[in-house]
Design a protein around this motif. Sequence first.
Motif, mmCIF file in Angstrom:
data_model
loop_
_atom_site.group_PDB
_atom_site.id
_atom_site.type_symbol
_atom_site.label_atom_id
_atom_site.label_comp_id
_atom_site.label_asym_id
_atom_site.label_seq_id
_atom_site.Cartn_x
_atom_site.Cartn_y
_atom_site.Cartn_z
ATOM 1 N N ASP A 21 0.343 3.205 -3.328
ATOM 2 C CA ASP A 21 -0.693 4.220 -3.149
ATOM 3 C C ASP A 21 -0.160 5.515 -2.562
ATOM 4 O OD1 ASP A 21 -2.371 2.323 -4.096
ATOM 5 O OD2 ASP A 21 -3.632 2.171 -2.319
ATOM 6 N N TRP A 31 0.832 -1.213 0.000
ATOM 7 C CA TRP A 31 0.000 0.000 0.000
ATOM 8 C C TRP A 31 0.861 1.254 0.000
ATOM 9 C CZ3 TRP A 31 0.157 3.145 4.475
ATOM 10 C CH2 TRP A 31 -0.681 4.258 4.458
ATOM 11 N N THR A 47 -7.273 4.453 1.193
ATOM 12 C CA THR A 47 -6.951 3.201 0.489
ATOM 13 C C THR A 47 -6.190 2.217 1.389
ATOM 14 O OG1 THR A 47 -4.891 4.167 -0.359
ATOM 15 C CG2 THR A 47 -6.867 4.360 -1.747
#
Length: 206
Positions: free
Chosen positions: A26, A22, A184
């Motif tokens: 992201d 992540w 996210t």
Amino acid sequence: MLTTSEIRWFYQGEVAPAIKNWFTKDVLRENCQTFEQREDWYLRIPGCEFLGVKLRQKQLESKLRVAELGVLYLSKNVIGSAEKWVKWSCDDPEAESLITSEVVAKGEWVKVEKARSQIRYLIADDGSLIPTSTTGTSQVGCNVELTQLIVDRDRWWSLGFETSGKSDDLMPILEAVTNKVFQTFPEEELSLRNSYAYPKWLSLFV
């Protein structure tokens, strides 16, 4: 002197693959950075959670917590404690001489090995996040960092947000960045009991 608003979590062991993935895909986005290897020395201050003293290469840095800013509920599984800190630093070519073999033997300083990746976000006029370099800017922004740590062969990892710049009110920026970044975040928990700054973390090794 630098004033910051911060929130951070510490966990023992290796960072979960879902969180590392992540963060890389992201959070860093197109500005993906490799993990920078570094070694910091922290002064051991037993029982003190509001003051930190760190030596990195030839720079001596001290941080003082001046306020606890409250609890942030950032998602259903992410809760943390925000704090306000004031930082002083100075460059001294003789600073490394503080870490003598005698001092290390006495345990007065703690060596922390780090592998850290970070990015800085600025806030655009429309509220969107603008990724930028973590160095060479005086604009108010928020550094987001994922750090793998080793102390006495004990492995930990930390996720942190540090807002800084020429502003008396950094908390709204910290909230704006954390709220957007965690949209996210994977199904992993970041709990309030694991949310604290480096001085409290270091007290675990006394």
